[in-house]
Scaffold this motif. Structure first.
Motif, PDB file in Angstrom:
ATOM      1  N   ASN A  82       0.795  -1.100   0.103  1.00 32.32           N
ATOM      2  CA  ASN A  82       0.142  -0.079  -0.067  1.00 32.32           C
ATOM      3  C   ASN A  82       0.994   1.216   0.011  1.00 32.32           C
ATOM      4  OD1 ASN A  82      -2.557  -1.539   0.266  1.00 32.32           O
ATOM      5  ND2 ASN A  82      -1.983  -1.906   2.292  1.00 32.32           N
ATOM      6  N   ASP A  83       2.192   1.215  -0.426  1.00 30.85           N
ATOM      7  CA  ASP A  83       2.995   2.377  -0.465  1.00 30.85           C
ATOM      8  C   ASP A  83       2.578   3.224  -1.471  1.00 30.85           C
ATOM      9  OD1 ASP A  83       5.795   3.137   0.564  1.00 30.85           O
ATOM     10  OD2 ASP A  83       5.744   3.312  -1.910  1.00 30.85           O
ATOM     11  N   PRO A  84       2.566   4.428  -1.308  1.00 33.20           N
ATOM     12  CA  PRO A  84       1.806   5.534  -2.286  1.00 33.20           C
ATOM     13  C   PRO A  84       2.930   5.564  -3.568  1.00 33.20           C
ATOM     14  CG  PRO A  84       2.102   6.496  -0.005  1.00 33.20           C
ATOM     15  CD  PRO A  84       2.767   5.204   0.203  1.00 33.20           C
TER      16      PRO A  84
ATOM     17  N   THR B 160       2.687   1.990  -5.432  1.00 35.55           N
ATOM     18  CA  THR B 160       1.158   1.839  -5.973  1.00 35.55           C
ATOM     19  C   THR B 160       1.207   2.892  -7.219  1.00 35.55           C
ATOM     20  OG1 THR B 160       0.284   3.324  -4.527  1.00 35.55           O
ATOM     21  CG2 THR B 160       0.329   0.778  -4.075  1.00 35.55           C
ATOM     22  N   TRP B 161       1.865   3.943  -7.158  1.00 36.64           N
ATOM     23  CA  TRP B 161       1.858   4.975  -8.226  1.00 36.64           C
ATOM     24  C   TRP B 161       2.567   4.547  -9.551  1.00 36.64           C
ATOM     25  CZ3 TRP B 161       5.536   8.564 -10.382  1.00 36.64           C
ATOM     26  CH2 TRP B 161       4.841   9.577 -11.419  1.00 36.64           C
TER      27      TRP B 161
ATOM     28  N   SER C 132       9.167   7.028   0.912  1.00 33.28           N
ATOM     29  CA  SER C 132       8.148   7.075   0.289  1.00 33.28           C
ATOM     30  C   SER C 132       6.795   7.393   0.844  1.00 33.28           C
ATOM     31  CB  SER C 132       7.824   6.094  -0.625  1.00 33.28           C
ATOM     32  OG  SER C 132       7.874   4.746   0.011  1.00 33.28           O
ATOM     33  N   ALA C 133       6.933   7.770   2.246  1.00 32.28           N
ATOM     34  CA  ALA C 133       5.853   7.949   3.239  1.00 32.28           C
ATOM     35  C   ALA C 133       6.066   8.939   4.155  1.00 32.28           C
ATOM     36  CB  ALA C 133       5.111   6.663   3.521  1.00 32.28           C
TER      37      ALA C 133
ATOM     38  N   LYS D   3       7.791  16.147  -5.290  1.00 34.27           N
ATOM     39  CA  LYS D   3       6.537  15.367  -5.696  1.00 34.27           C
ATOM     40  C   LYS D   3       6.813  14.906  -7.277  1.00 34.27           C
ATOM     41  CE  LYS D   3       1.736  15.845  -6.680  1.00 34.27           C
ATOM     42  NZ  LYS D   3       0.263  17.005  -6.679  1.00 34.27           N
TER      43      LYS D   3
ATOM     44  N   PRO E 274       3.026  11.032  -5.849  1.00 37.21           N
ATOM     45  CA  PRO E 274       2.941  11.218  -4.447  1.00 37.21           C
ATOM     46  C   PRO E 274       4.364  12.033  -4.141  1.00 37.21           C
ATOM     47  CG  PRO E 274       3.520   9.083  -4.833  1.00 37.21           C
ATOM     48  CD  PRO E 274       3.076   9.692  -6.279  1.00 37.21           C
TER      49      PRO E 274
END
Length: 206
Positions: free
Chosen positions: A35-37, A40-41, A170-171, A190, A196
């Motif tokens: 579920n890492d931003p 997943t991007w 990354s978070a 960004k 993200p």
């Protein structure tokens, strides 16, 4: 990219990874970053996470002998020592992974991969340092100190060598913990137009 948590219950033991640990570590990190931003991007297909980490481990990280795993299979960390670049020459498994990604998500993923690579390259230190590419715990064990213990495992070696260490977070929620381990934010950026943010952090030599 890193994923670490507050210290509650440390692993019983952390060992240096060998070739037989490759798929276990790939599975751990695939679960940790599900579920890492940023993940997943860039790679919006979780089925590809394990082969992604497996390629990195087999083609670069394991041979550098700075990859570590909790003996209970809860967490893992992949480092590169000073003087080793984070570069993996294109190979057939890597090409097949990219093809699978394009077939499932379209050509825009190439633009996103390029954006991440360019951003990371722009902030990466030019002087010798230890590089923490990934650290994470399985989702079932997040918040139990596994990532923190993995971080502490190598810092004595880094300090003994009087070398800096570097990572990309990354978070945002992980930034304070990295700071408690001596890392300082040197930049934030960004990714792309709709991506993200990432935090670029350096732990000065001691």
């Amino acid at each position: 990219m890193g994923k670490v948590y507050k210290m509650d219950v440390a692993p019983t033991s952390i060992i240096k990874a060998e070739s037989q640990h490759c798929e276990q570590i790939a599975n751990i990190l695939a679960d940790a970053f599900a579920n890492d931003p940023v993940m997943t991007w860039v790679i919006p297909n979780q089925a590809l996470y394990q082969p992604f980490y497996s390629i990195m481990l087999r083609r670069l990280f394991l041979e550098q002998q700075h990859t570590f795993v909790d003996t209970e299979g809860r967490g893992a960390a992949m480092w590169l020592p000073p003087g080793v670049d984070f570069e993996i020459p294109m190979n057939i498994p890597q090409l097949m992974l990219i093809v699978r990604l394009i077939l499932t998500r379209g050509p825009r993923v190439i633009k996103r991969l390029a954006a991440v690579q360019a951003t990371m390259a722009r902030h990466h230190p030019r002087t010798p340092h230890y590089y923490l590419q990934s650290v994470g715990a399985r989702q079932a064990y997040q918040g139990q100190g596994v990532g923190s213990a993995l971080l502490k495992h190598l810092t004595p070696e880094i300090d003994a060598a009087h070398m800096p260490a570097y990572l990309e977070s990354s978070a945002e929620r992980n930034v304070p913990l990295y700071q408690r381990h001596g890392f300082e934010i040197i930049a934030e950026e960004k990714l792309g137009g709709d991506g993200p943010p990432m935090w670029f952090m350096l732990r000065p030599a001691r």
